[in-house]
Enzyme design. Structure first.
Site, PDB file in Angstrom:
ATOM      1  N   HIS A   1     -10.524 -11.680   2.421  1.00 58.38           N
ATOM      2  CA  HIS A   1     -10.478 -10.200   2.626  1.00 58.38           C
ATOM      3  C   HIS A   1     -12.005  -9.922   2.689  1.00 58.38           C
ATOM      4  O   HIS A   1     -12.789  -9.988   1.980  1.00 58.38           O
ATOM      5  CB  HIS A   1     -10.117  -9.428   1.344  1.00 58.38           C
ATOM      6  CG  HIS A   1      -8.298  -9.603   0.972  1.00 58.38           C
ATOM      7  ND1 HIS A   1      -8.030 -10.876   0.295  1.00 58.38           N
ATOM      8  CD2 HIS A   1      -7.294  -9.236   1.648  1.00 58.38           C
ATOM      9  CE1 HIS A   1      -6.743 -10.872   0.331  1.00 58.38           C
ATOM     10  NE2 HIS A   1      -6.172 -10.141   1.331  1.00 58.38           N
TER      11      HIS A   1
ATOM     12  N   ASP B   1      -8.514 -10.402   6.022  1.00 52.98           N
ATOM     13  CA  ASP B   1      -7.525  -9.257   6.223  1.00 52.98           C
ATOM     14  C   ASP B   1      -8.050  -7.959   5.641  1.00 52.98           C
ATOM     15  O   ASP B   1      -8.877  -8.006   4.742  1.00 52.98           O
ATOM     16  CB  ASP B   1      -6.321  -9.712   5.140  1.00 52.98           C
ATOM     17  CG  ASP B   1      -5.225 -10.604   5.671  1.00 52.98           C
ATOM     18  OD1 ASP B   1      -5.618 -11.359   6.863  1.00 52.98           O
ATOM     19  OD2 ASP B   1      -4.226 -10.738   5.052  1.00 52.98           O
TER      20      ASP B   1
HETATM   21 NI    NI Z   1      -3.725  -7.120   3.372  1.00 54.31          NI
END
Ligand code: NI
Length: 246
Positions: free
Chosen positions: A189, A44
Protein backbone atom coordinates in the site's frame (compact mmCIF):
# COMPACT_ATOMS: atom_id res chain seq x y z
CA UNK A 1 -42.04 -31.91 -6.38
CA UNK A 2 -40.84 -30.42 -3.15
CA UNK A 3 -37.29 -31.77 -3.58
CA UNK A 4 -37.10 -30.13 -7.02
CA UNK A 5 -37.66 -26.71 -5.50
CA UNK A 6 -35.20 -27.51 -2.75
CA UNK A 7 -32.55 -28.03 -5.43
CA UNK A 8 -33.27 -24.79 -7.27
CA UNK A 9 -31.03 -22.49 -5.19
CA UNK A 10 -28.15 -24.90 -5.67
CA UNK A 11 -28.76 -25.15 -9.40
CA UNK A 12 -28.93 -21.39 -9.71
CA UNK A 13 -25.64 -20.99 -7.83
CA UNK A 14 -23.99 -23.62 -10.00
CA UNK A 15 -25.24 -21.94 -13.16
CA UNK A 16 -24.12 -18.48 -11.97
CA UNK A 17 -20.68 -19.89 -11.22
CA UNK A 18 -20.43 -21.30 -14.72
CA UNK A 19 -21.76 -18.20 -16.41
CA UNK A 20 -19.65 -15.61 -14.56
CA UNK A 21 -16.26 -14.56 -15.94
CA UNK A 22 -13.08 -15.73 -14.19
CA UNK A 23 -11.30 -14.16 -11.26
CA UNK A 24 -7.52 -13.99 -11.23
CA UNK A 25 -6.81 -15.26 -7.72
CA UNK A 26 -3.05 -15.54 -7.58
CA UNK A 27 -2.93 -17.36 -4.25
CA UNK A 28 -3.94 -20.47 -6.12
CA UNK A 29 -2.32 -19.56 -9.42
CA UNK A 30 1.18 -18.81 -8.23
CA UNK A 31 1.29 -21.74 -5.81
CA UNK A 32 0.57 -24.09 -8.68
CA UNK A 33 2.71 -22.33 -11.22
CA UNK A 34 6.13 -22.77 -9.62
CA UNK A 35 7.99 -22.25 -12.83
CA UNK A 36 7.32 -18.57 -13.19
CA UNK A 37 9.88 -16.25 -11.67
CA UNK A 38 7.78 -13.23 -12.50
CA UNK A 39 7.19 -10.88 -9.58
CA UNK A 40 4.51 -8.23 -9.95
CA UNK A 41 4.78 -5.47 -7.35
CA UNK A 42 1.37 -3.92 -6.72
CA UNK A 43 0.37 -0.88 -4.65
CA UNK A 44 -3.20 -0.31 -3.49
CA UNK A 45 -5.25 2.59 -2.11
CA UNK A 46 -3.21 5.53 -3.46
CA UNK A 47 -2.05 7.74 -4.86
CA UNK A 48 -1.11 9.61 -1.71
CA UNK A 49 1.38 12.07 -0.32
CA UNK A 50 4.22 9.51 -0.37
CA UNK A 51 3.61 8.13 -3.87
CA UNK A 52 5.94 10.58 -5.62
CA UNK A 53 8.83 9.33 -3.50
CA UNK A 54 7.88 5.76 -4.35
CA UNK A 55 7.95 6.60 -8.06
CA UNK A 56 11.47 8.00 -7.57
CA UNK A 57 12.55 4.73 -5.94
CA UNK A 58 10.95 2.59 -8.66
CA UNK A 59 12.68 4.65 -11.36
CA UNK A 60 15.97 4.26 -9.51
CA UNK A 61 15.51 0.45 -9.38
CA UNK A 62 14.12 0.31 -12.93
CA UNK A 63 11.02 -1.55 -11.76
CA UNK A 64 7.61 -1.12 -13.35
CA UNK A 65 4.84 -1.57 -10.78
CA UNK A 66 1.07 -1.91 -10.96
CA UNK A 67 -1.01 0.63 -9.04
CA UNK A 68 -4.60 -0.10 -7.97
CA UNK A 69 -5.82 3.40 -7.27
CA UNK A 70 -8.91 4.90 -5.66
CA UNK A 71 -10.96 7.35 -7.72
CA UNK A 72 -11.17 9.87 -4.90
CA UNK A 73 -7.37 9.95 -4.66
CA UNK A 74 -7.01 10.12 -8.43
CA UNK A 75 -9.11 13.27 -8.33
CA UNK A 76 -6.75 14.79 -5.73
CA UNK A 77 -3.51 13.72 -7.45
CA UNK A 78 -4.03 13.66 -11.22
CA UNK A 79 -0.39 14.63 -11.73
CA UNK A 80 0.76 11.41 -10.06
CA UNK A 81 -1.42 9.29 -12.37
CA UNK A 82 0.04 11.06 -15.42
CA UNK A 83 3.52 10.42 -14.06
CA UNK A 84 2.78 6.70 -13.48
CA UNK A 85 1.60 6.34 -17.06
CA UNK A 86 4.53 8.32 -18.46
CA UNK A 87 7.03 6.19 -16.51
CA UNK A 88 5.62 2.87 -17.71
CA UNK A 89 3.66 1.74 -14.67
CA UNK A 90 0.26 0.11 -14.94
CA UNK A 91 -2.62 2.02 -13.40
CA UNK A 92 -5.68 -0.05 -12.49
CA UNK A 93 -9.07 0.38 -10.85
CA UNK A 94 -9.55 -0.20 -7.09
CA UNK A 95 -13.01 1.53 -6.83
CA UNK A 96 -13.74 5.16 -6.04
CA UNK A 97 -14.21 5.11 -2.28
CA UNK A 98 -12.99 1.68 -1.09
CA UNK A 99 -16.30 0.12 -0.04
CA UNK A 100 -17.07 -3.55 0.43
CA UNK A 101 -18.59 -3.91 -3.03
CA UNK A 102 -20.76 -6.85 -1.95
CA UNK A 103 -22.78 -4.55 0.28
CA UNK A 104 -23.75 -2.09 -2.48
CA UNK A 105 -26.66 -2.22 -4.88
CA UNK A 106 -25.97 -2.49 -8.57
CA UNK A 107 -26.13 1.25 -9.29
CA UNK A 108 -23.66 2.02 -6.50
CA UNK A 109 -21.31 -0.76 -7.61
CA UNK A 110 -21.33 0.49 -11.18
CA UNK A 111 -20.71 4.06 -9.98
CA UNK A 112 -17.67 2.97 -7.93
CA UNK A 113 -16.07 1.32 -10.94
CA UNK A 114 -17.22 3.58 -13.76
CA UNK A 115 -16.37 6.93 -12.11
CA UNK A 116 -12.85 5.76 -11.37
CA UNK A 117 -12.61 4.40 -14.89
CA UNK A 118 -13.53 7.69 -16.54
CA UNK A 119 -11.08 9.63 -14.35
CA UNK A 120 -8.28 7.25 -15.25
CA UNK A 121 -8.92 7.12 -18.96
CA UNK A 122 -9.06 10.93 -19.06
CA UNK A 123 -5.54 10.92 -17.59
CA UNK A 124 -4.17 8.52 -20.18
CA UNK A 125 -4.38 5.26 -18.22
CA UNK A 126 -5.89 2.16 -19.83
CA UNK A 127 -7.09 -0.01 -16.96
CA UNK A 128 -7.48 -3.71 -17.60
CA UNK A 129 -8.07 -4.99 -14.07
CA UNK A 130 -10.33 -4.31 -11.10
CA UNK A 131 -9.11 -5.27 -7.63
CA UNK A 132 -12.07 -5.17 -5.24
CA UNK A 133 -11.40 -3.47 -1.89
CA UNK A 134 -10.51 -6.03 0.82
CA UNK A 135 -10.38 -8.63 -1.94
CA UNK A 136 -14.13 -8.98 -1.30
CA UNK A 137 -16.19 -9.98 -4.30
CA UNK A 138 -19.11 -12.09 -5.42
CA UNK A 139 -20.38 -12.99 -8.90
CA UNK A 140 -22.20 -9.65 -9.21
CA UNK A 141 -18.98 -7.70 -8.59
CA UNK A 142 -17.17 -9.79 -11.17
CA UNK A 143 -19.94 -9.11 -13.68
CA UNK A 144 -19.89 -5.35 -12.94
CA UNK A 145 -16.16 -5.28 -13.57
CA UNK A 146 -16.63 -7.19 -16.80
CA UNK A 147 -19.23 -4.70 -17.97
CA UNK A 148 -16.53 -2.04 -17.59
CA UNK A 149 -14.12 -4.19 -19.57
CA UNK A 150 -12.14 -5.22 -16.47
CA UNK A 151 -10.97 -8.56 -15.06
CA UNK A 152 -11.05 -9.05 -11.29
CA UNK A 153 -7.54 -9.61 -9.97
CA UNK A 154 -6.31 -10.38 -6.45
CA UNK A 155 -2.77 -11.21 -5.23
CA UNK A 156 -0.64 -14.07 -3.98
CA UNK A 157 1.55 -12.43 -1.27
CA UNK A 158 0.02 -9.97 1.15
CA UNK A 159 2.83 -7.92 2.69
CA UNK A 160 0.46 -6.87 5.50
CA UNK A 161 2.36 -3.61 5.41
CA UNK A 162 -0.36 -1.92 7.45
CA UNK A 163 0.81 -4.20 10.28
CA UNK A 164 4.57 -4.44 9.68
CA UNK A 165 6.20 -1.07 9.86
CA UNK A 166 9.89 -1.89 9.63
CA UNK A 167 11.94 -3.15 6.71
CA UNK A 168 12.93 -6.30 8.60
CA UNK A 169 9.40 -7.34 9.52
CA UNK A 170 8.11 -6.47 6.06
CA UNK A 171 10.83 -8.55 4.43
CA UNK A 172 10.28 -11.36 6.92
CA UNK A 173 6.66 -11.55 5.89
CA UNK A 174 7.07 -11.55 2.13
CA UNK A 175 10.40 -13.15 1.26
CA UNK A 176 10.48 -16.91 0.73
CA UNK A 177 12.60 -18.60 3.43
CA UNK A 178 14.39 -20.94 1.04
CA UNK A 179 16.12 -20.58 -2.30
CA UNK A 180 12.97 -21.71 -4.11
CA UNK A 181 12.76 -18.36 -5.80
CA UNK A 182 10.27 -15.61 -5.27
CA UNK A 183 7.41 -15.20 -7.68
CA UNK A 184 3.82 -14.07 -7.73
CA UNK A 185 1.77 -10.97 -7.18
CA UNK A 186 2.87 -8.90 -4.17
CA UNK A 187 0.44 -6.59 -2.38
CA UNK A 188 1.66 -3.34 -0.80
CA UNK A 189 0.00 0.00 0.00
CA UNK A 190 1.61 3.25 -1.11
CA UNK A 191 -0.31 5.21 1.53
CA UNK A 192 2.13 4.08 4.25
CA UNK A 193 5.34 6.06 4.63
CA UNK A 194 7.02 2.97 6.13
CA UNK A 195 6.23 0.93 3.01
CA UNK A 196 7.84 3.52 0.74
CA UNK A 197 10.90 3.67 3.01
CA UNK A 198 11.25 -0.12 2.91
CA UNK A 199 10.76 -0.58 -0.83
CA UNK A 200 14.34 -0.07 -2.10
CA UNK A 201 15.57 -2.74 0.28
CA UNK A 202 12.59 -5.04 -0.34
CA UNK A 203 13.11 -4.79 -4.12
CA UNK A 204 16.82 -5.59 -3.74
CA UNK A 205 16.01 -8.64 -1.61
CA UNK A 206 13.36 -9.88 -4.01
CA UNK A 207 15.78 -9.51 -6.90
CA UNK A 208 18.39 -11.48 -4.97
CA UNK A 209 15.75 -14.20 -4.46
CA UNK A 210 15.35 -14.51 -8.21
CA UNK A 211 12.51 -12.12 -8.95
CA UNK A 212 12.10 -10.92 -12.49
CA UNK A 213 9.95 -7.82 -12.12
CA UNK A 214 6.90 -7.61 -14.35
CA UNK A 215 3.59 -5.79 -14.31
CA UNK A 216 0.37 -7.68 -13.58
CA UNK A 217 -0.58 -7.61 -17.27
CA UNK A 218 2.84 -9.00 -18.19
CA UNK A 219 2.48 -11.70 -15.53
CA UNK A 220 -0.96 -12.65 -16.81
CA UNK A 221 0.20 -12.68 -20.41
CA UNK A 222 3.28 -14.68 -19.47
CA UNK A 223 5.69 -12.33 -21.19
CA UNK A 224 9.43 -12.77 -21.10
CA UNK A 225 11.89 -15.64 -20.81
CA UNK A 226 12.42 -17.62 -17.62
CA UNK A 227 15.71 -17.72 -15.73
CA UNK A 228 17.89 -20.81 -16.08
CA UNK A 229 17.56 -21.74 -12.43
CA UNK A 230 13.91 -22.77 -12.61
CA UNK A 231 13.20 -26.49 -12.99
CA UNK A 232 11.78 -27.65 -16.31
CA UNK A 233 8.06 -27.77 -16.53
CA UNK A 234 6.62 -31.20 -15.79
CA UNK A 235 4.81 -32.91 -18.60
CA UNK A 236 1.10 -32.69 -18.14
CA UNK A 237 1.30 -29.84 -15.64
CA UNK A 238 -1.80 -27.70 -15.62
CA UNK A 239 -1.71 -24.26 -17.10
CA UNK A 240 -2.49 -21.65 -14.45
CA UNK A 241 -5.29 -20.41 -16.67
CA UNK A 242 -7.07 -23.65 -15.89
CA UNK A 243 -7.00 -22.74 -12.21
CA UNK A 244 -9.03 -19.57 -12.57
CA UNK A 245 -11.96 -19.40 -10.22
CA UNK A 246 -15.36 -19.14 -11.86
NI1 NI B 1 -7.48 -1.40 -0.72
Amino acid sequence: MRHVFAALPFLFTAFAALAAPPVLDFTEISRSEGRSAGCAITFDDGPGEHTGRLLDALADKRVHATFFVLGRHVRSHPDLIRRMVAEGHEVENHSFDHPDMRKLDEAARQKEIAETESLLTALGAKPRFFRPPYGAYDPRVVEDARQNGLEVVLWSHDSEDWRYHTVATLEGNILPPSSHGAHGIFLFHDIHDSTIAAMPSVLDELKDKGCRFVTVAEWVDGAGPLPDTTPPRQAGAKSWRSLLRW
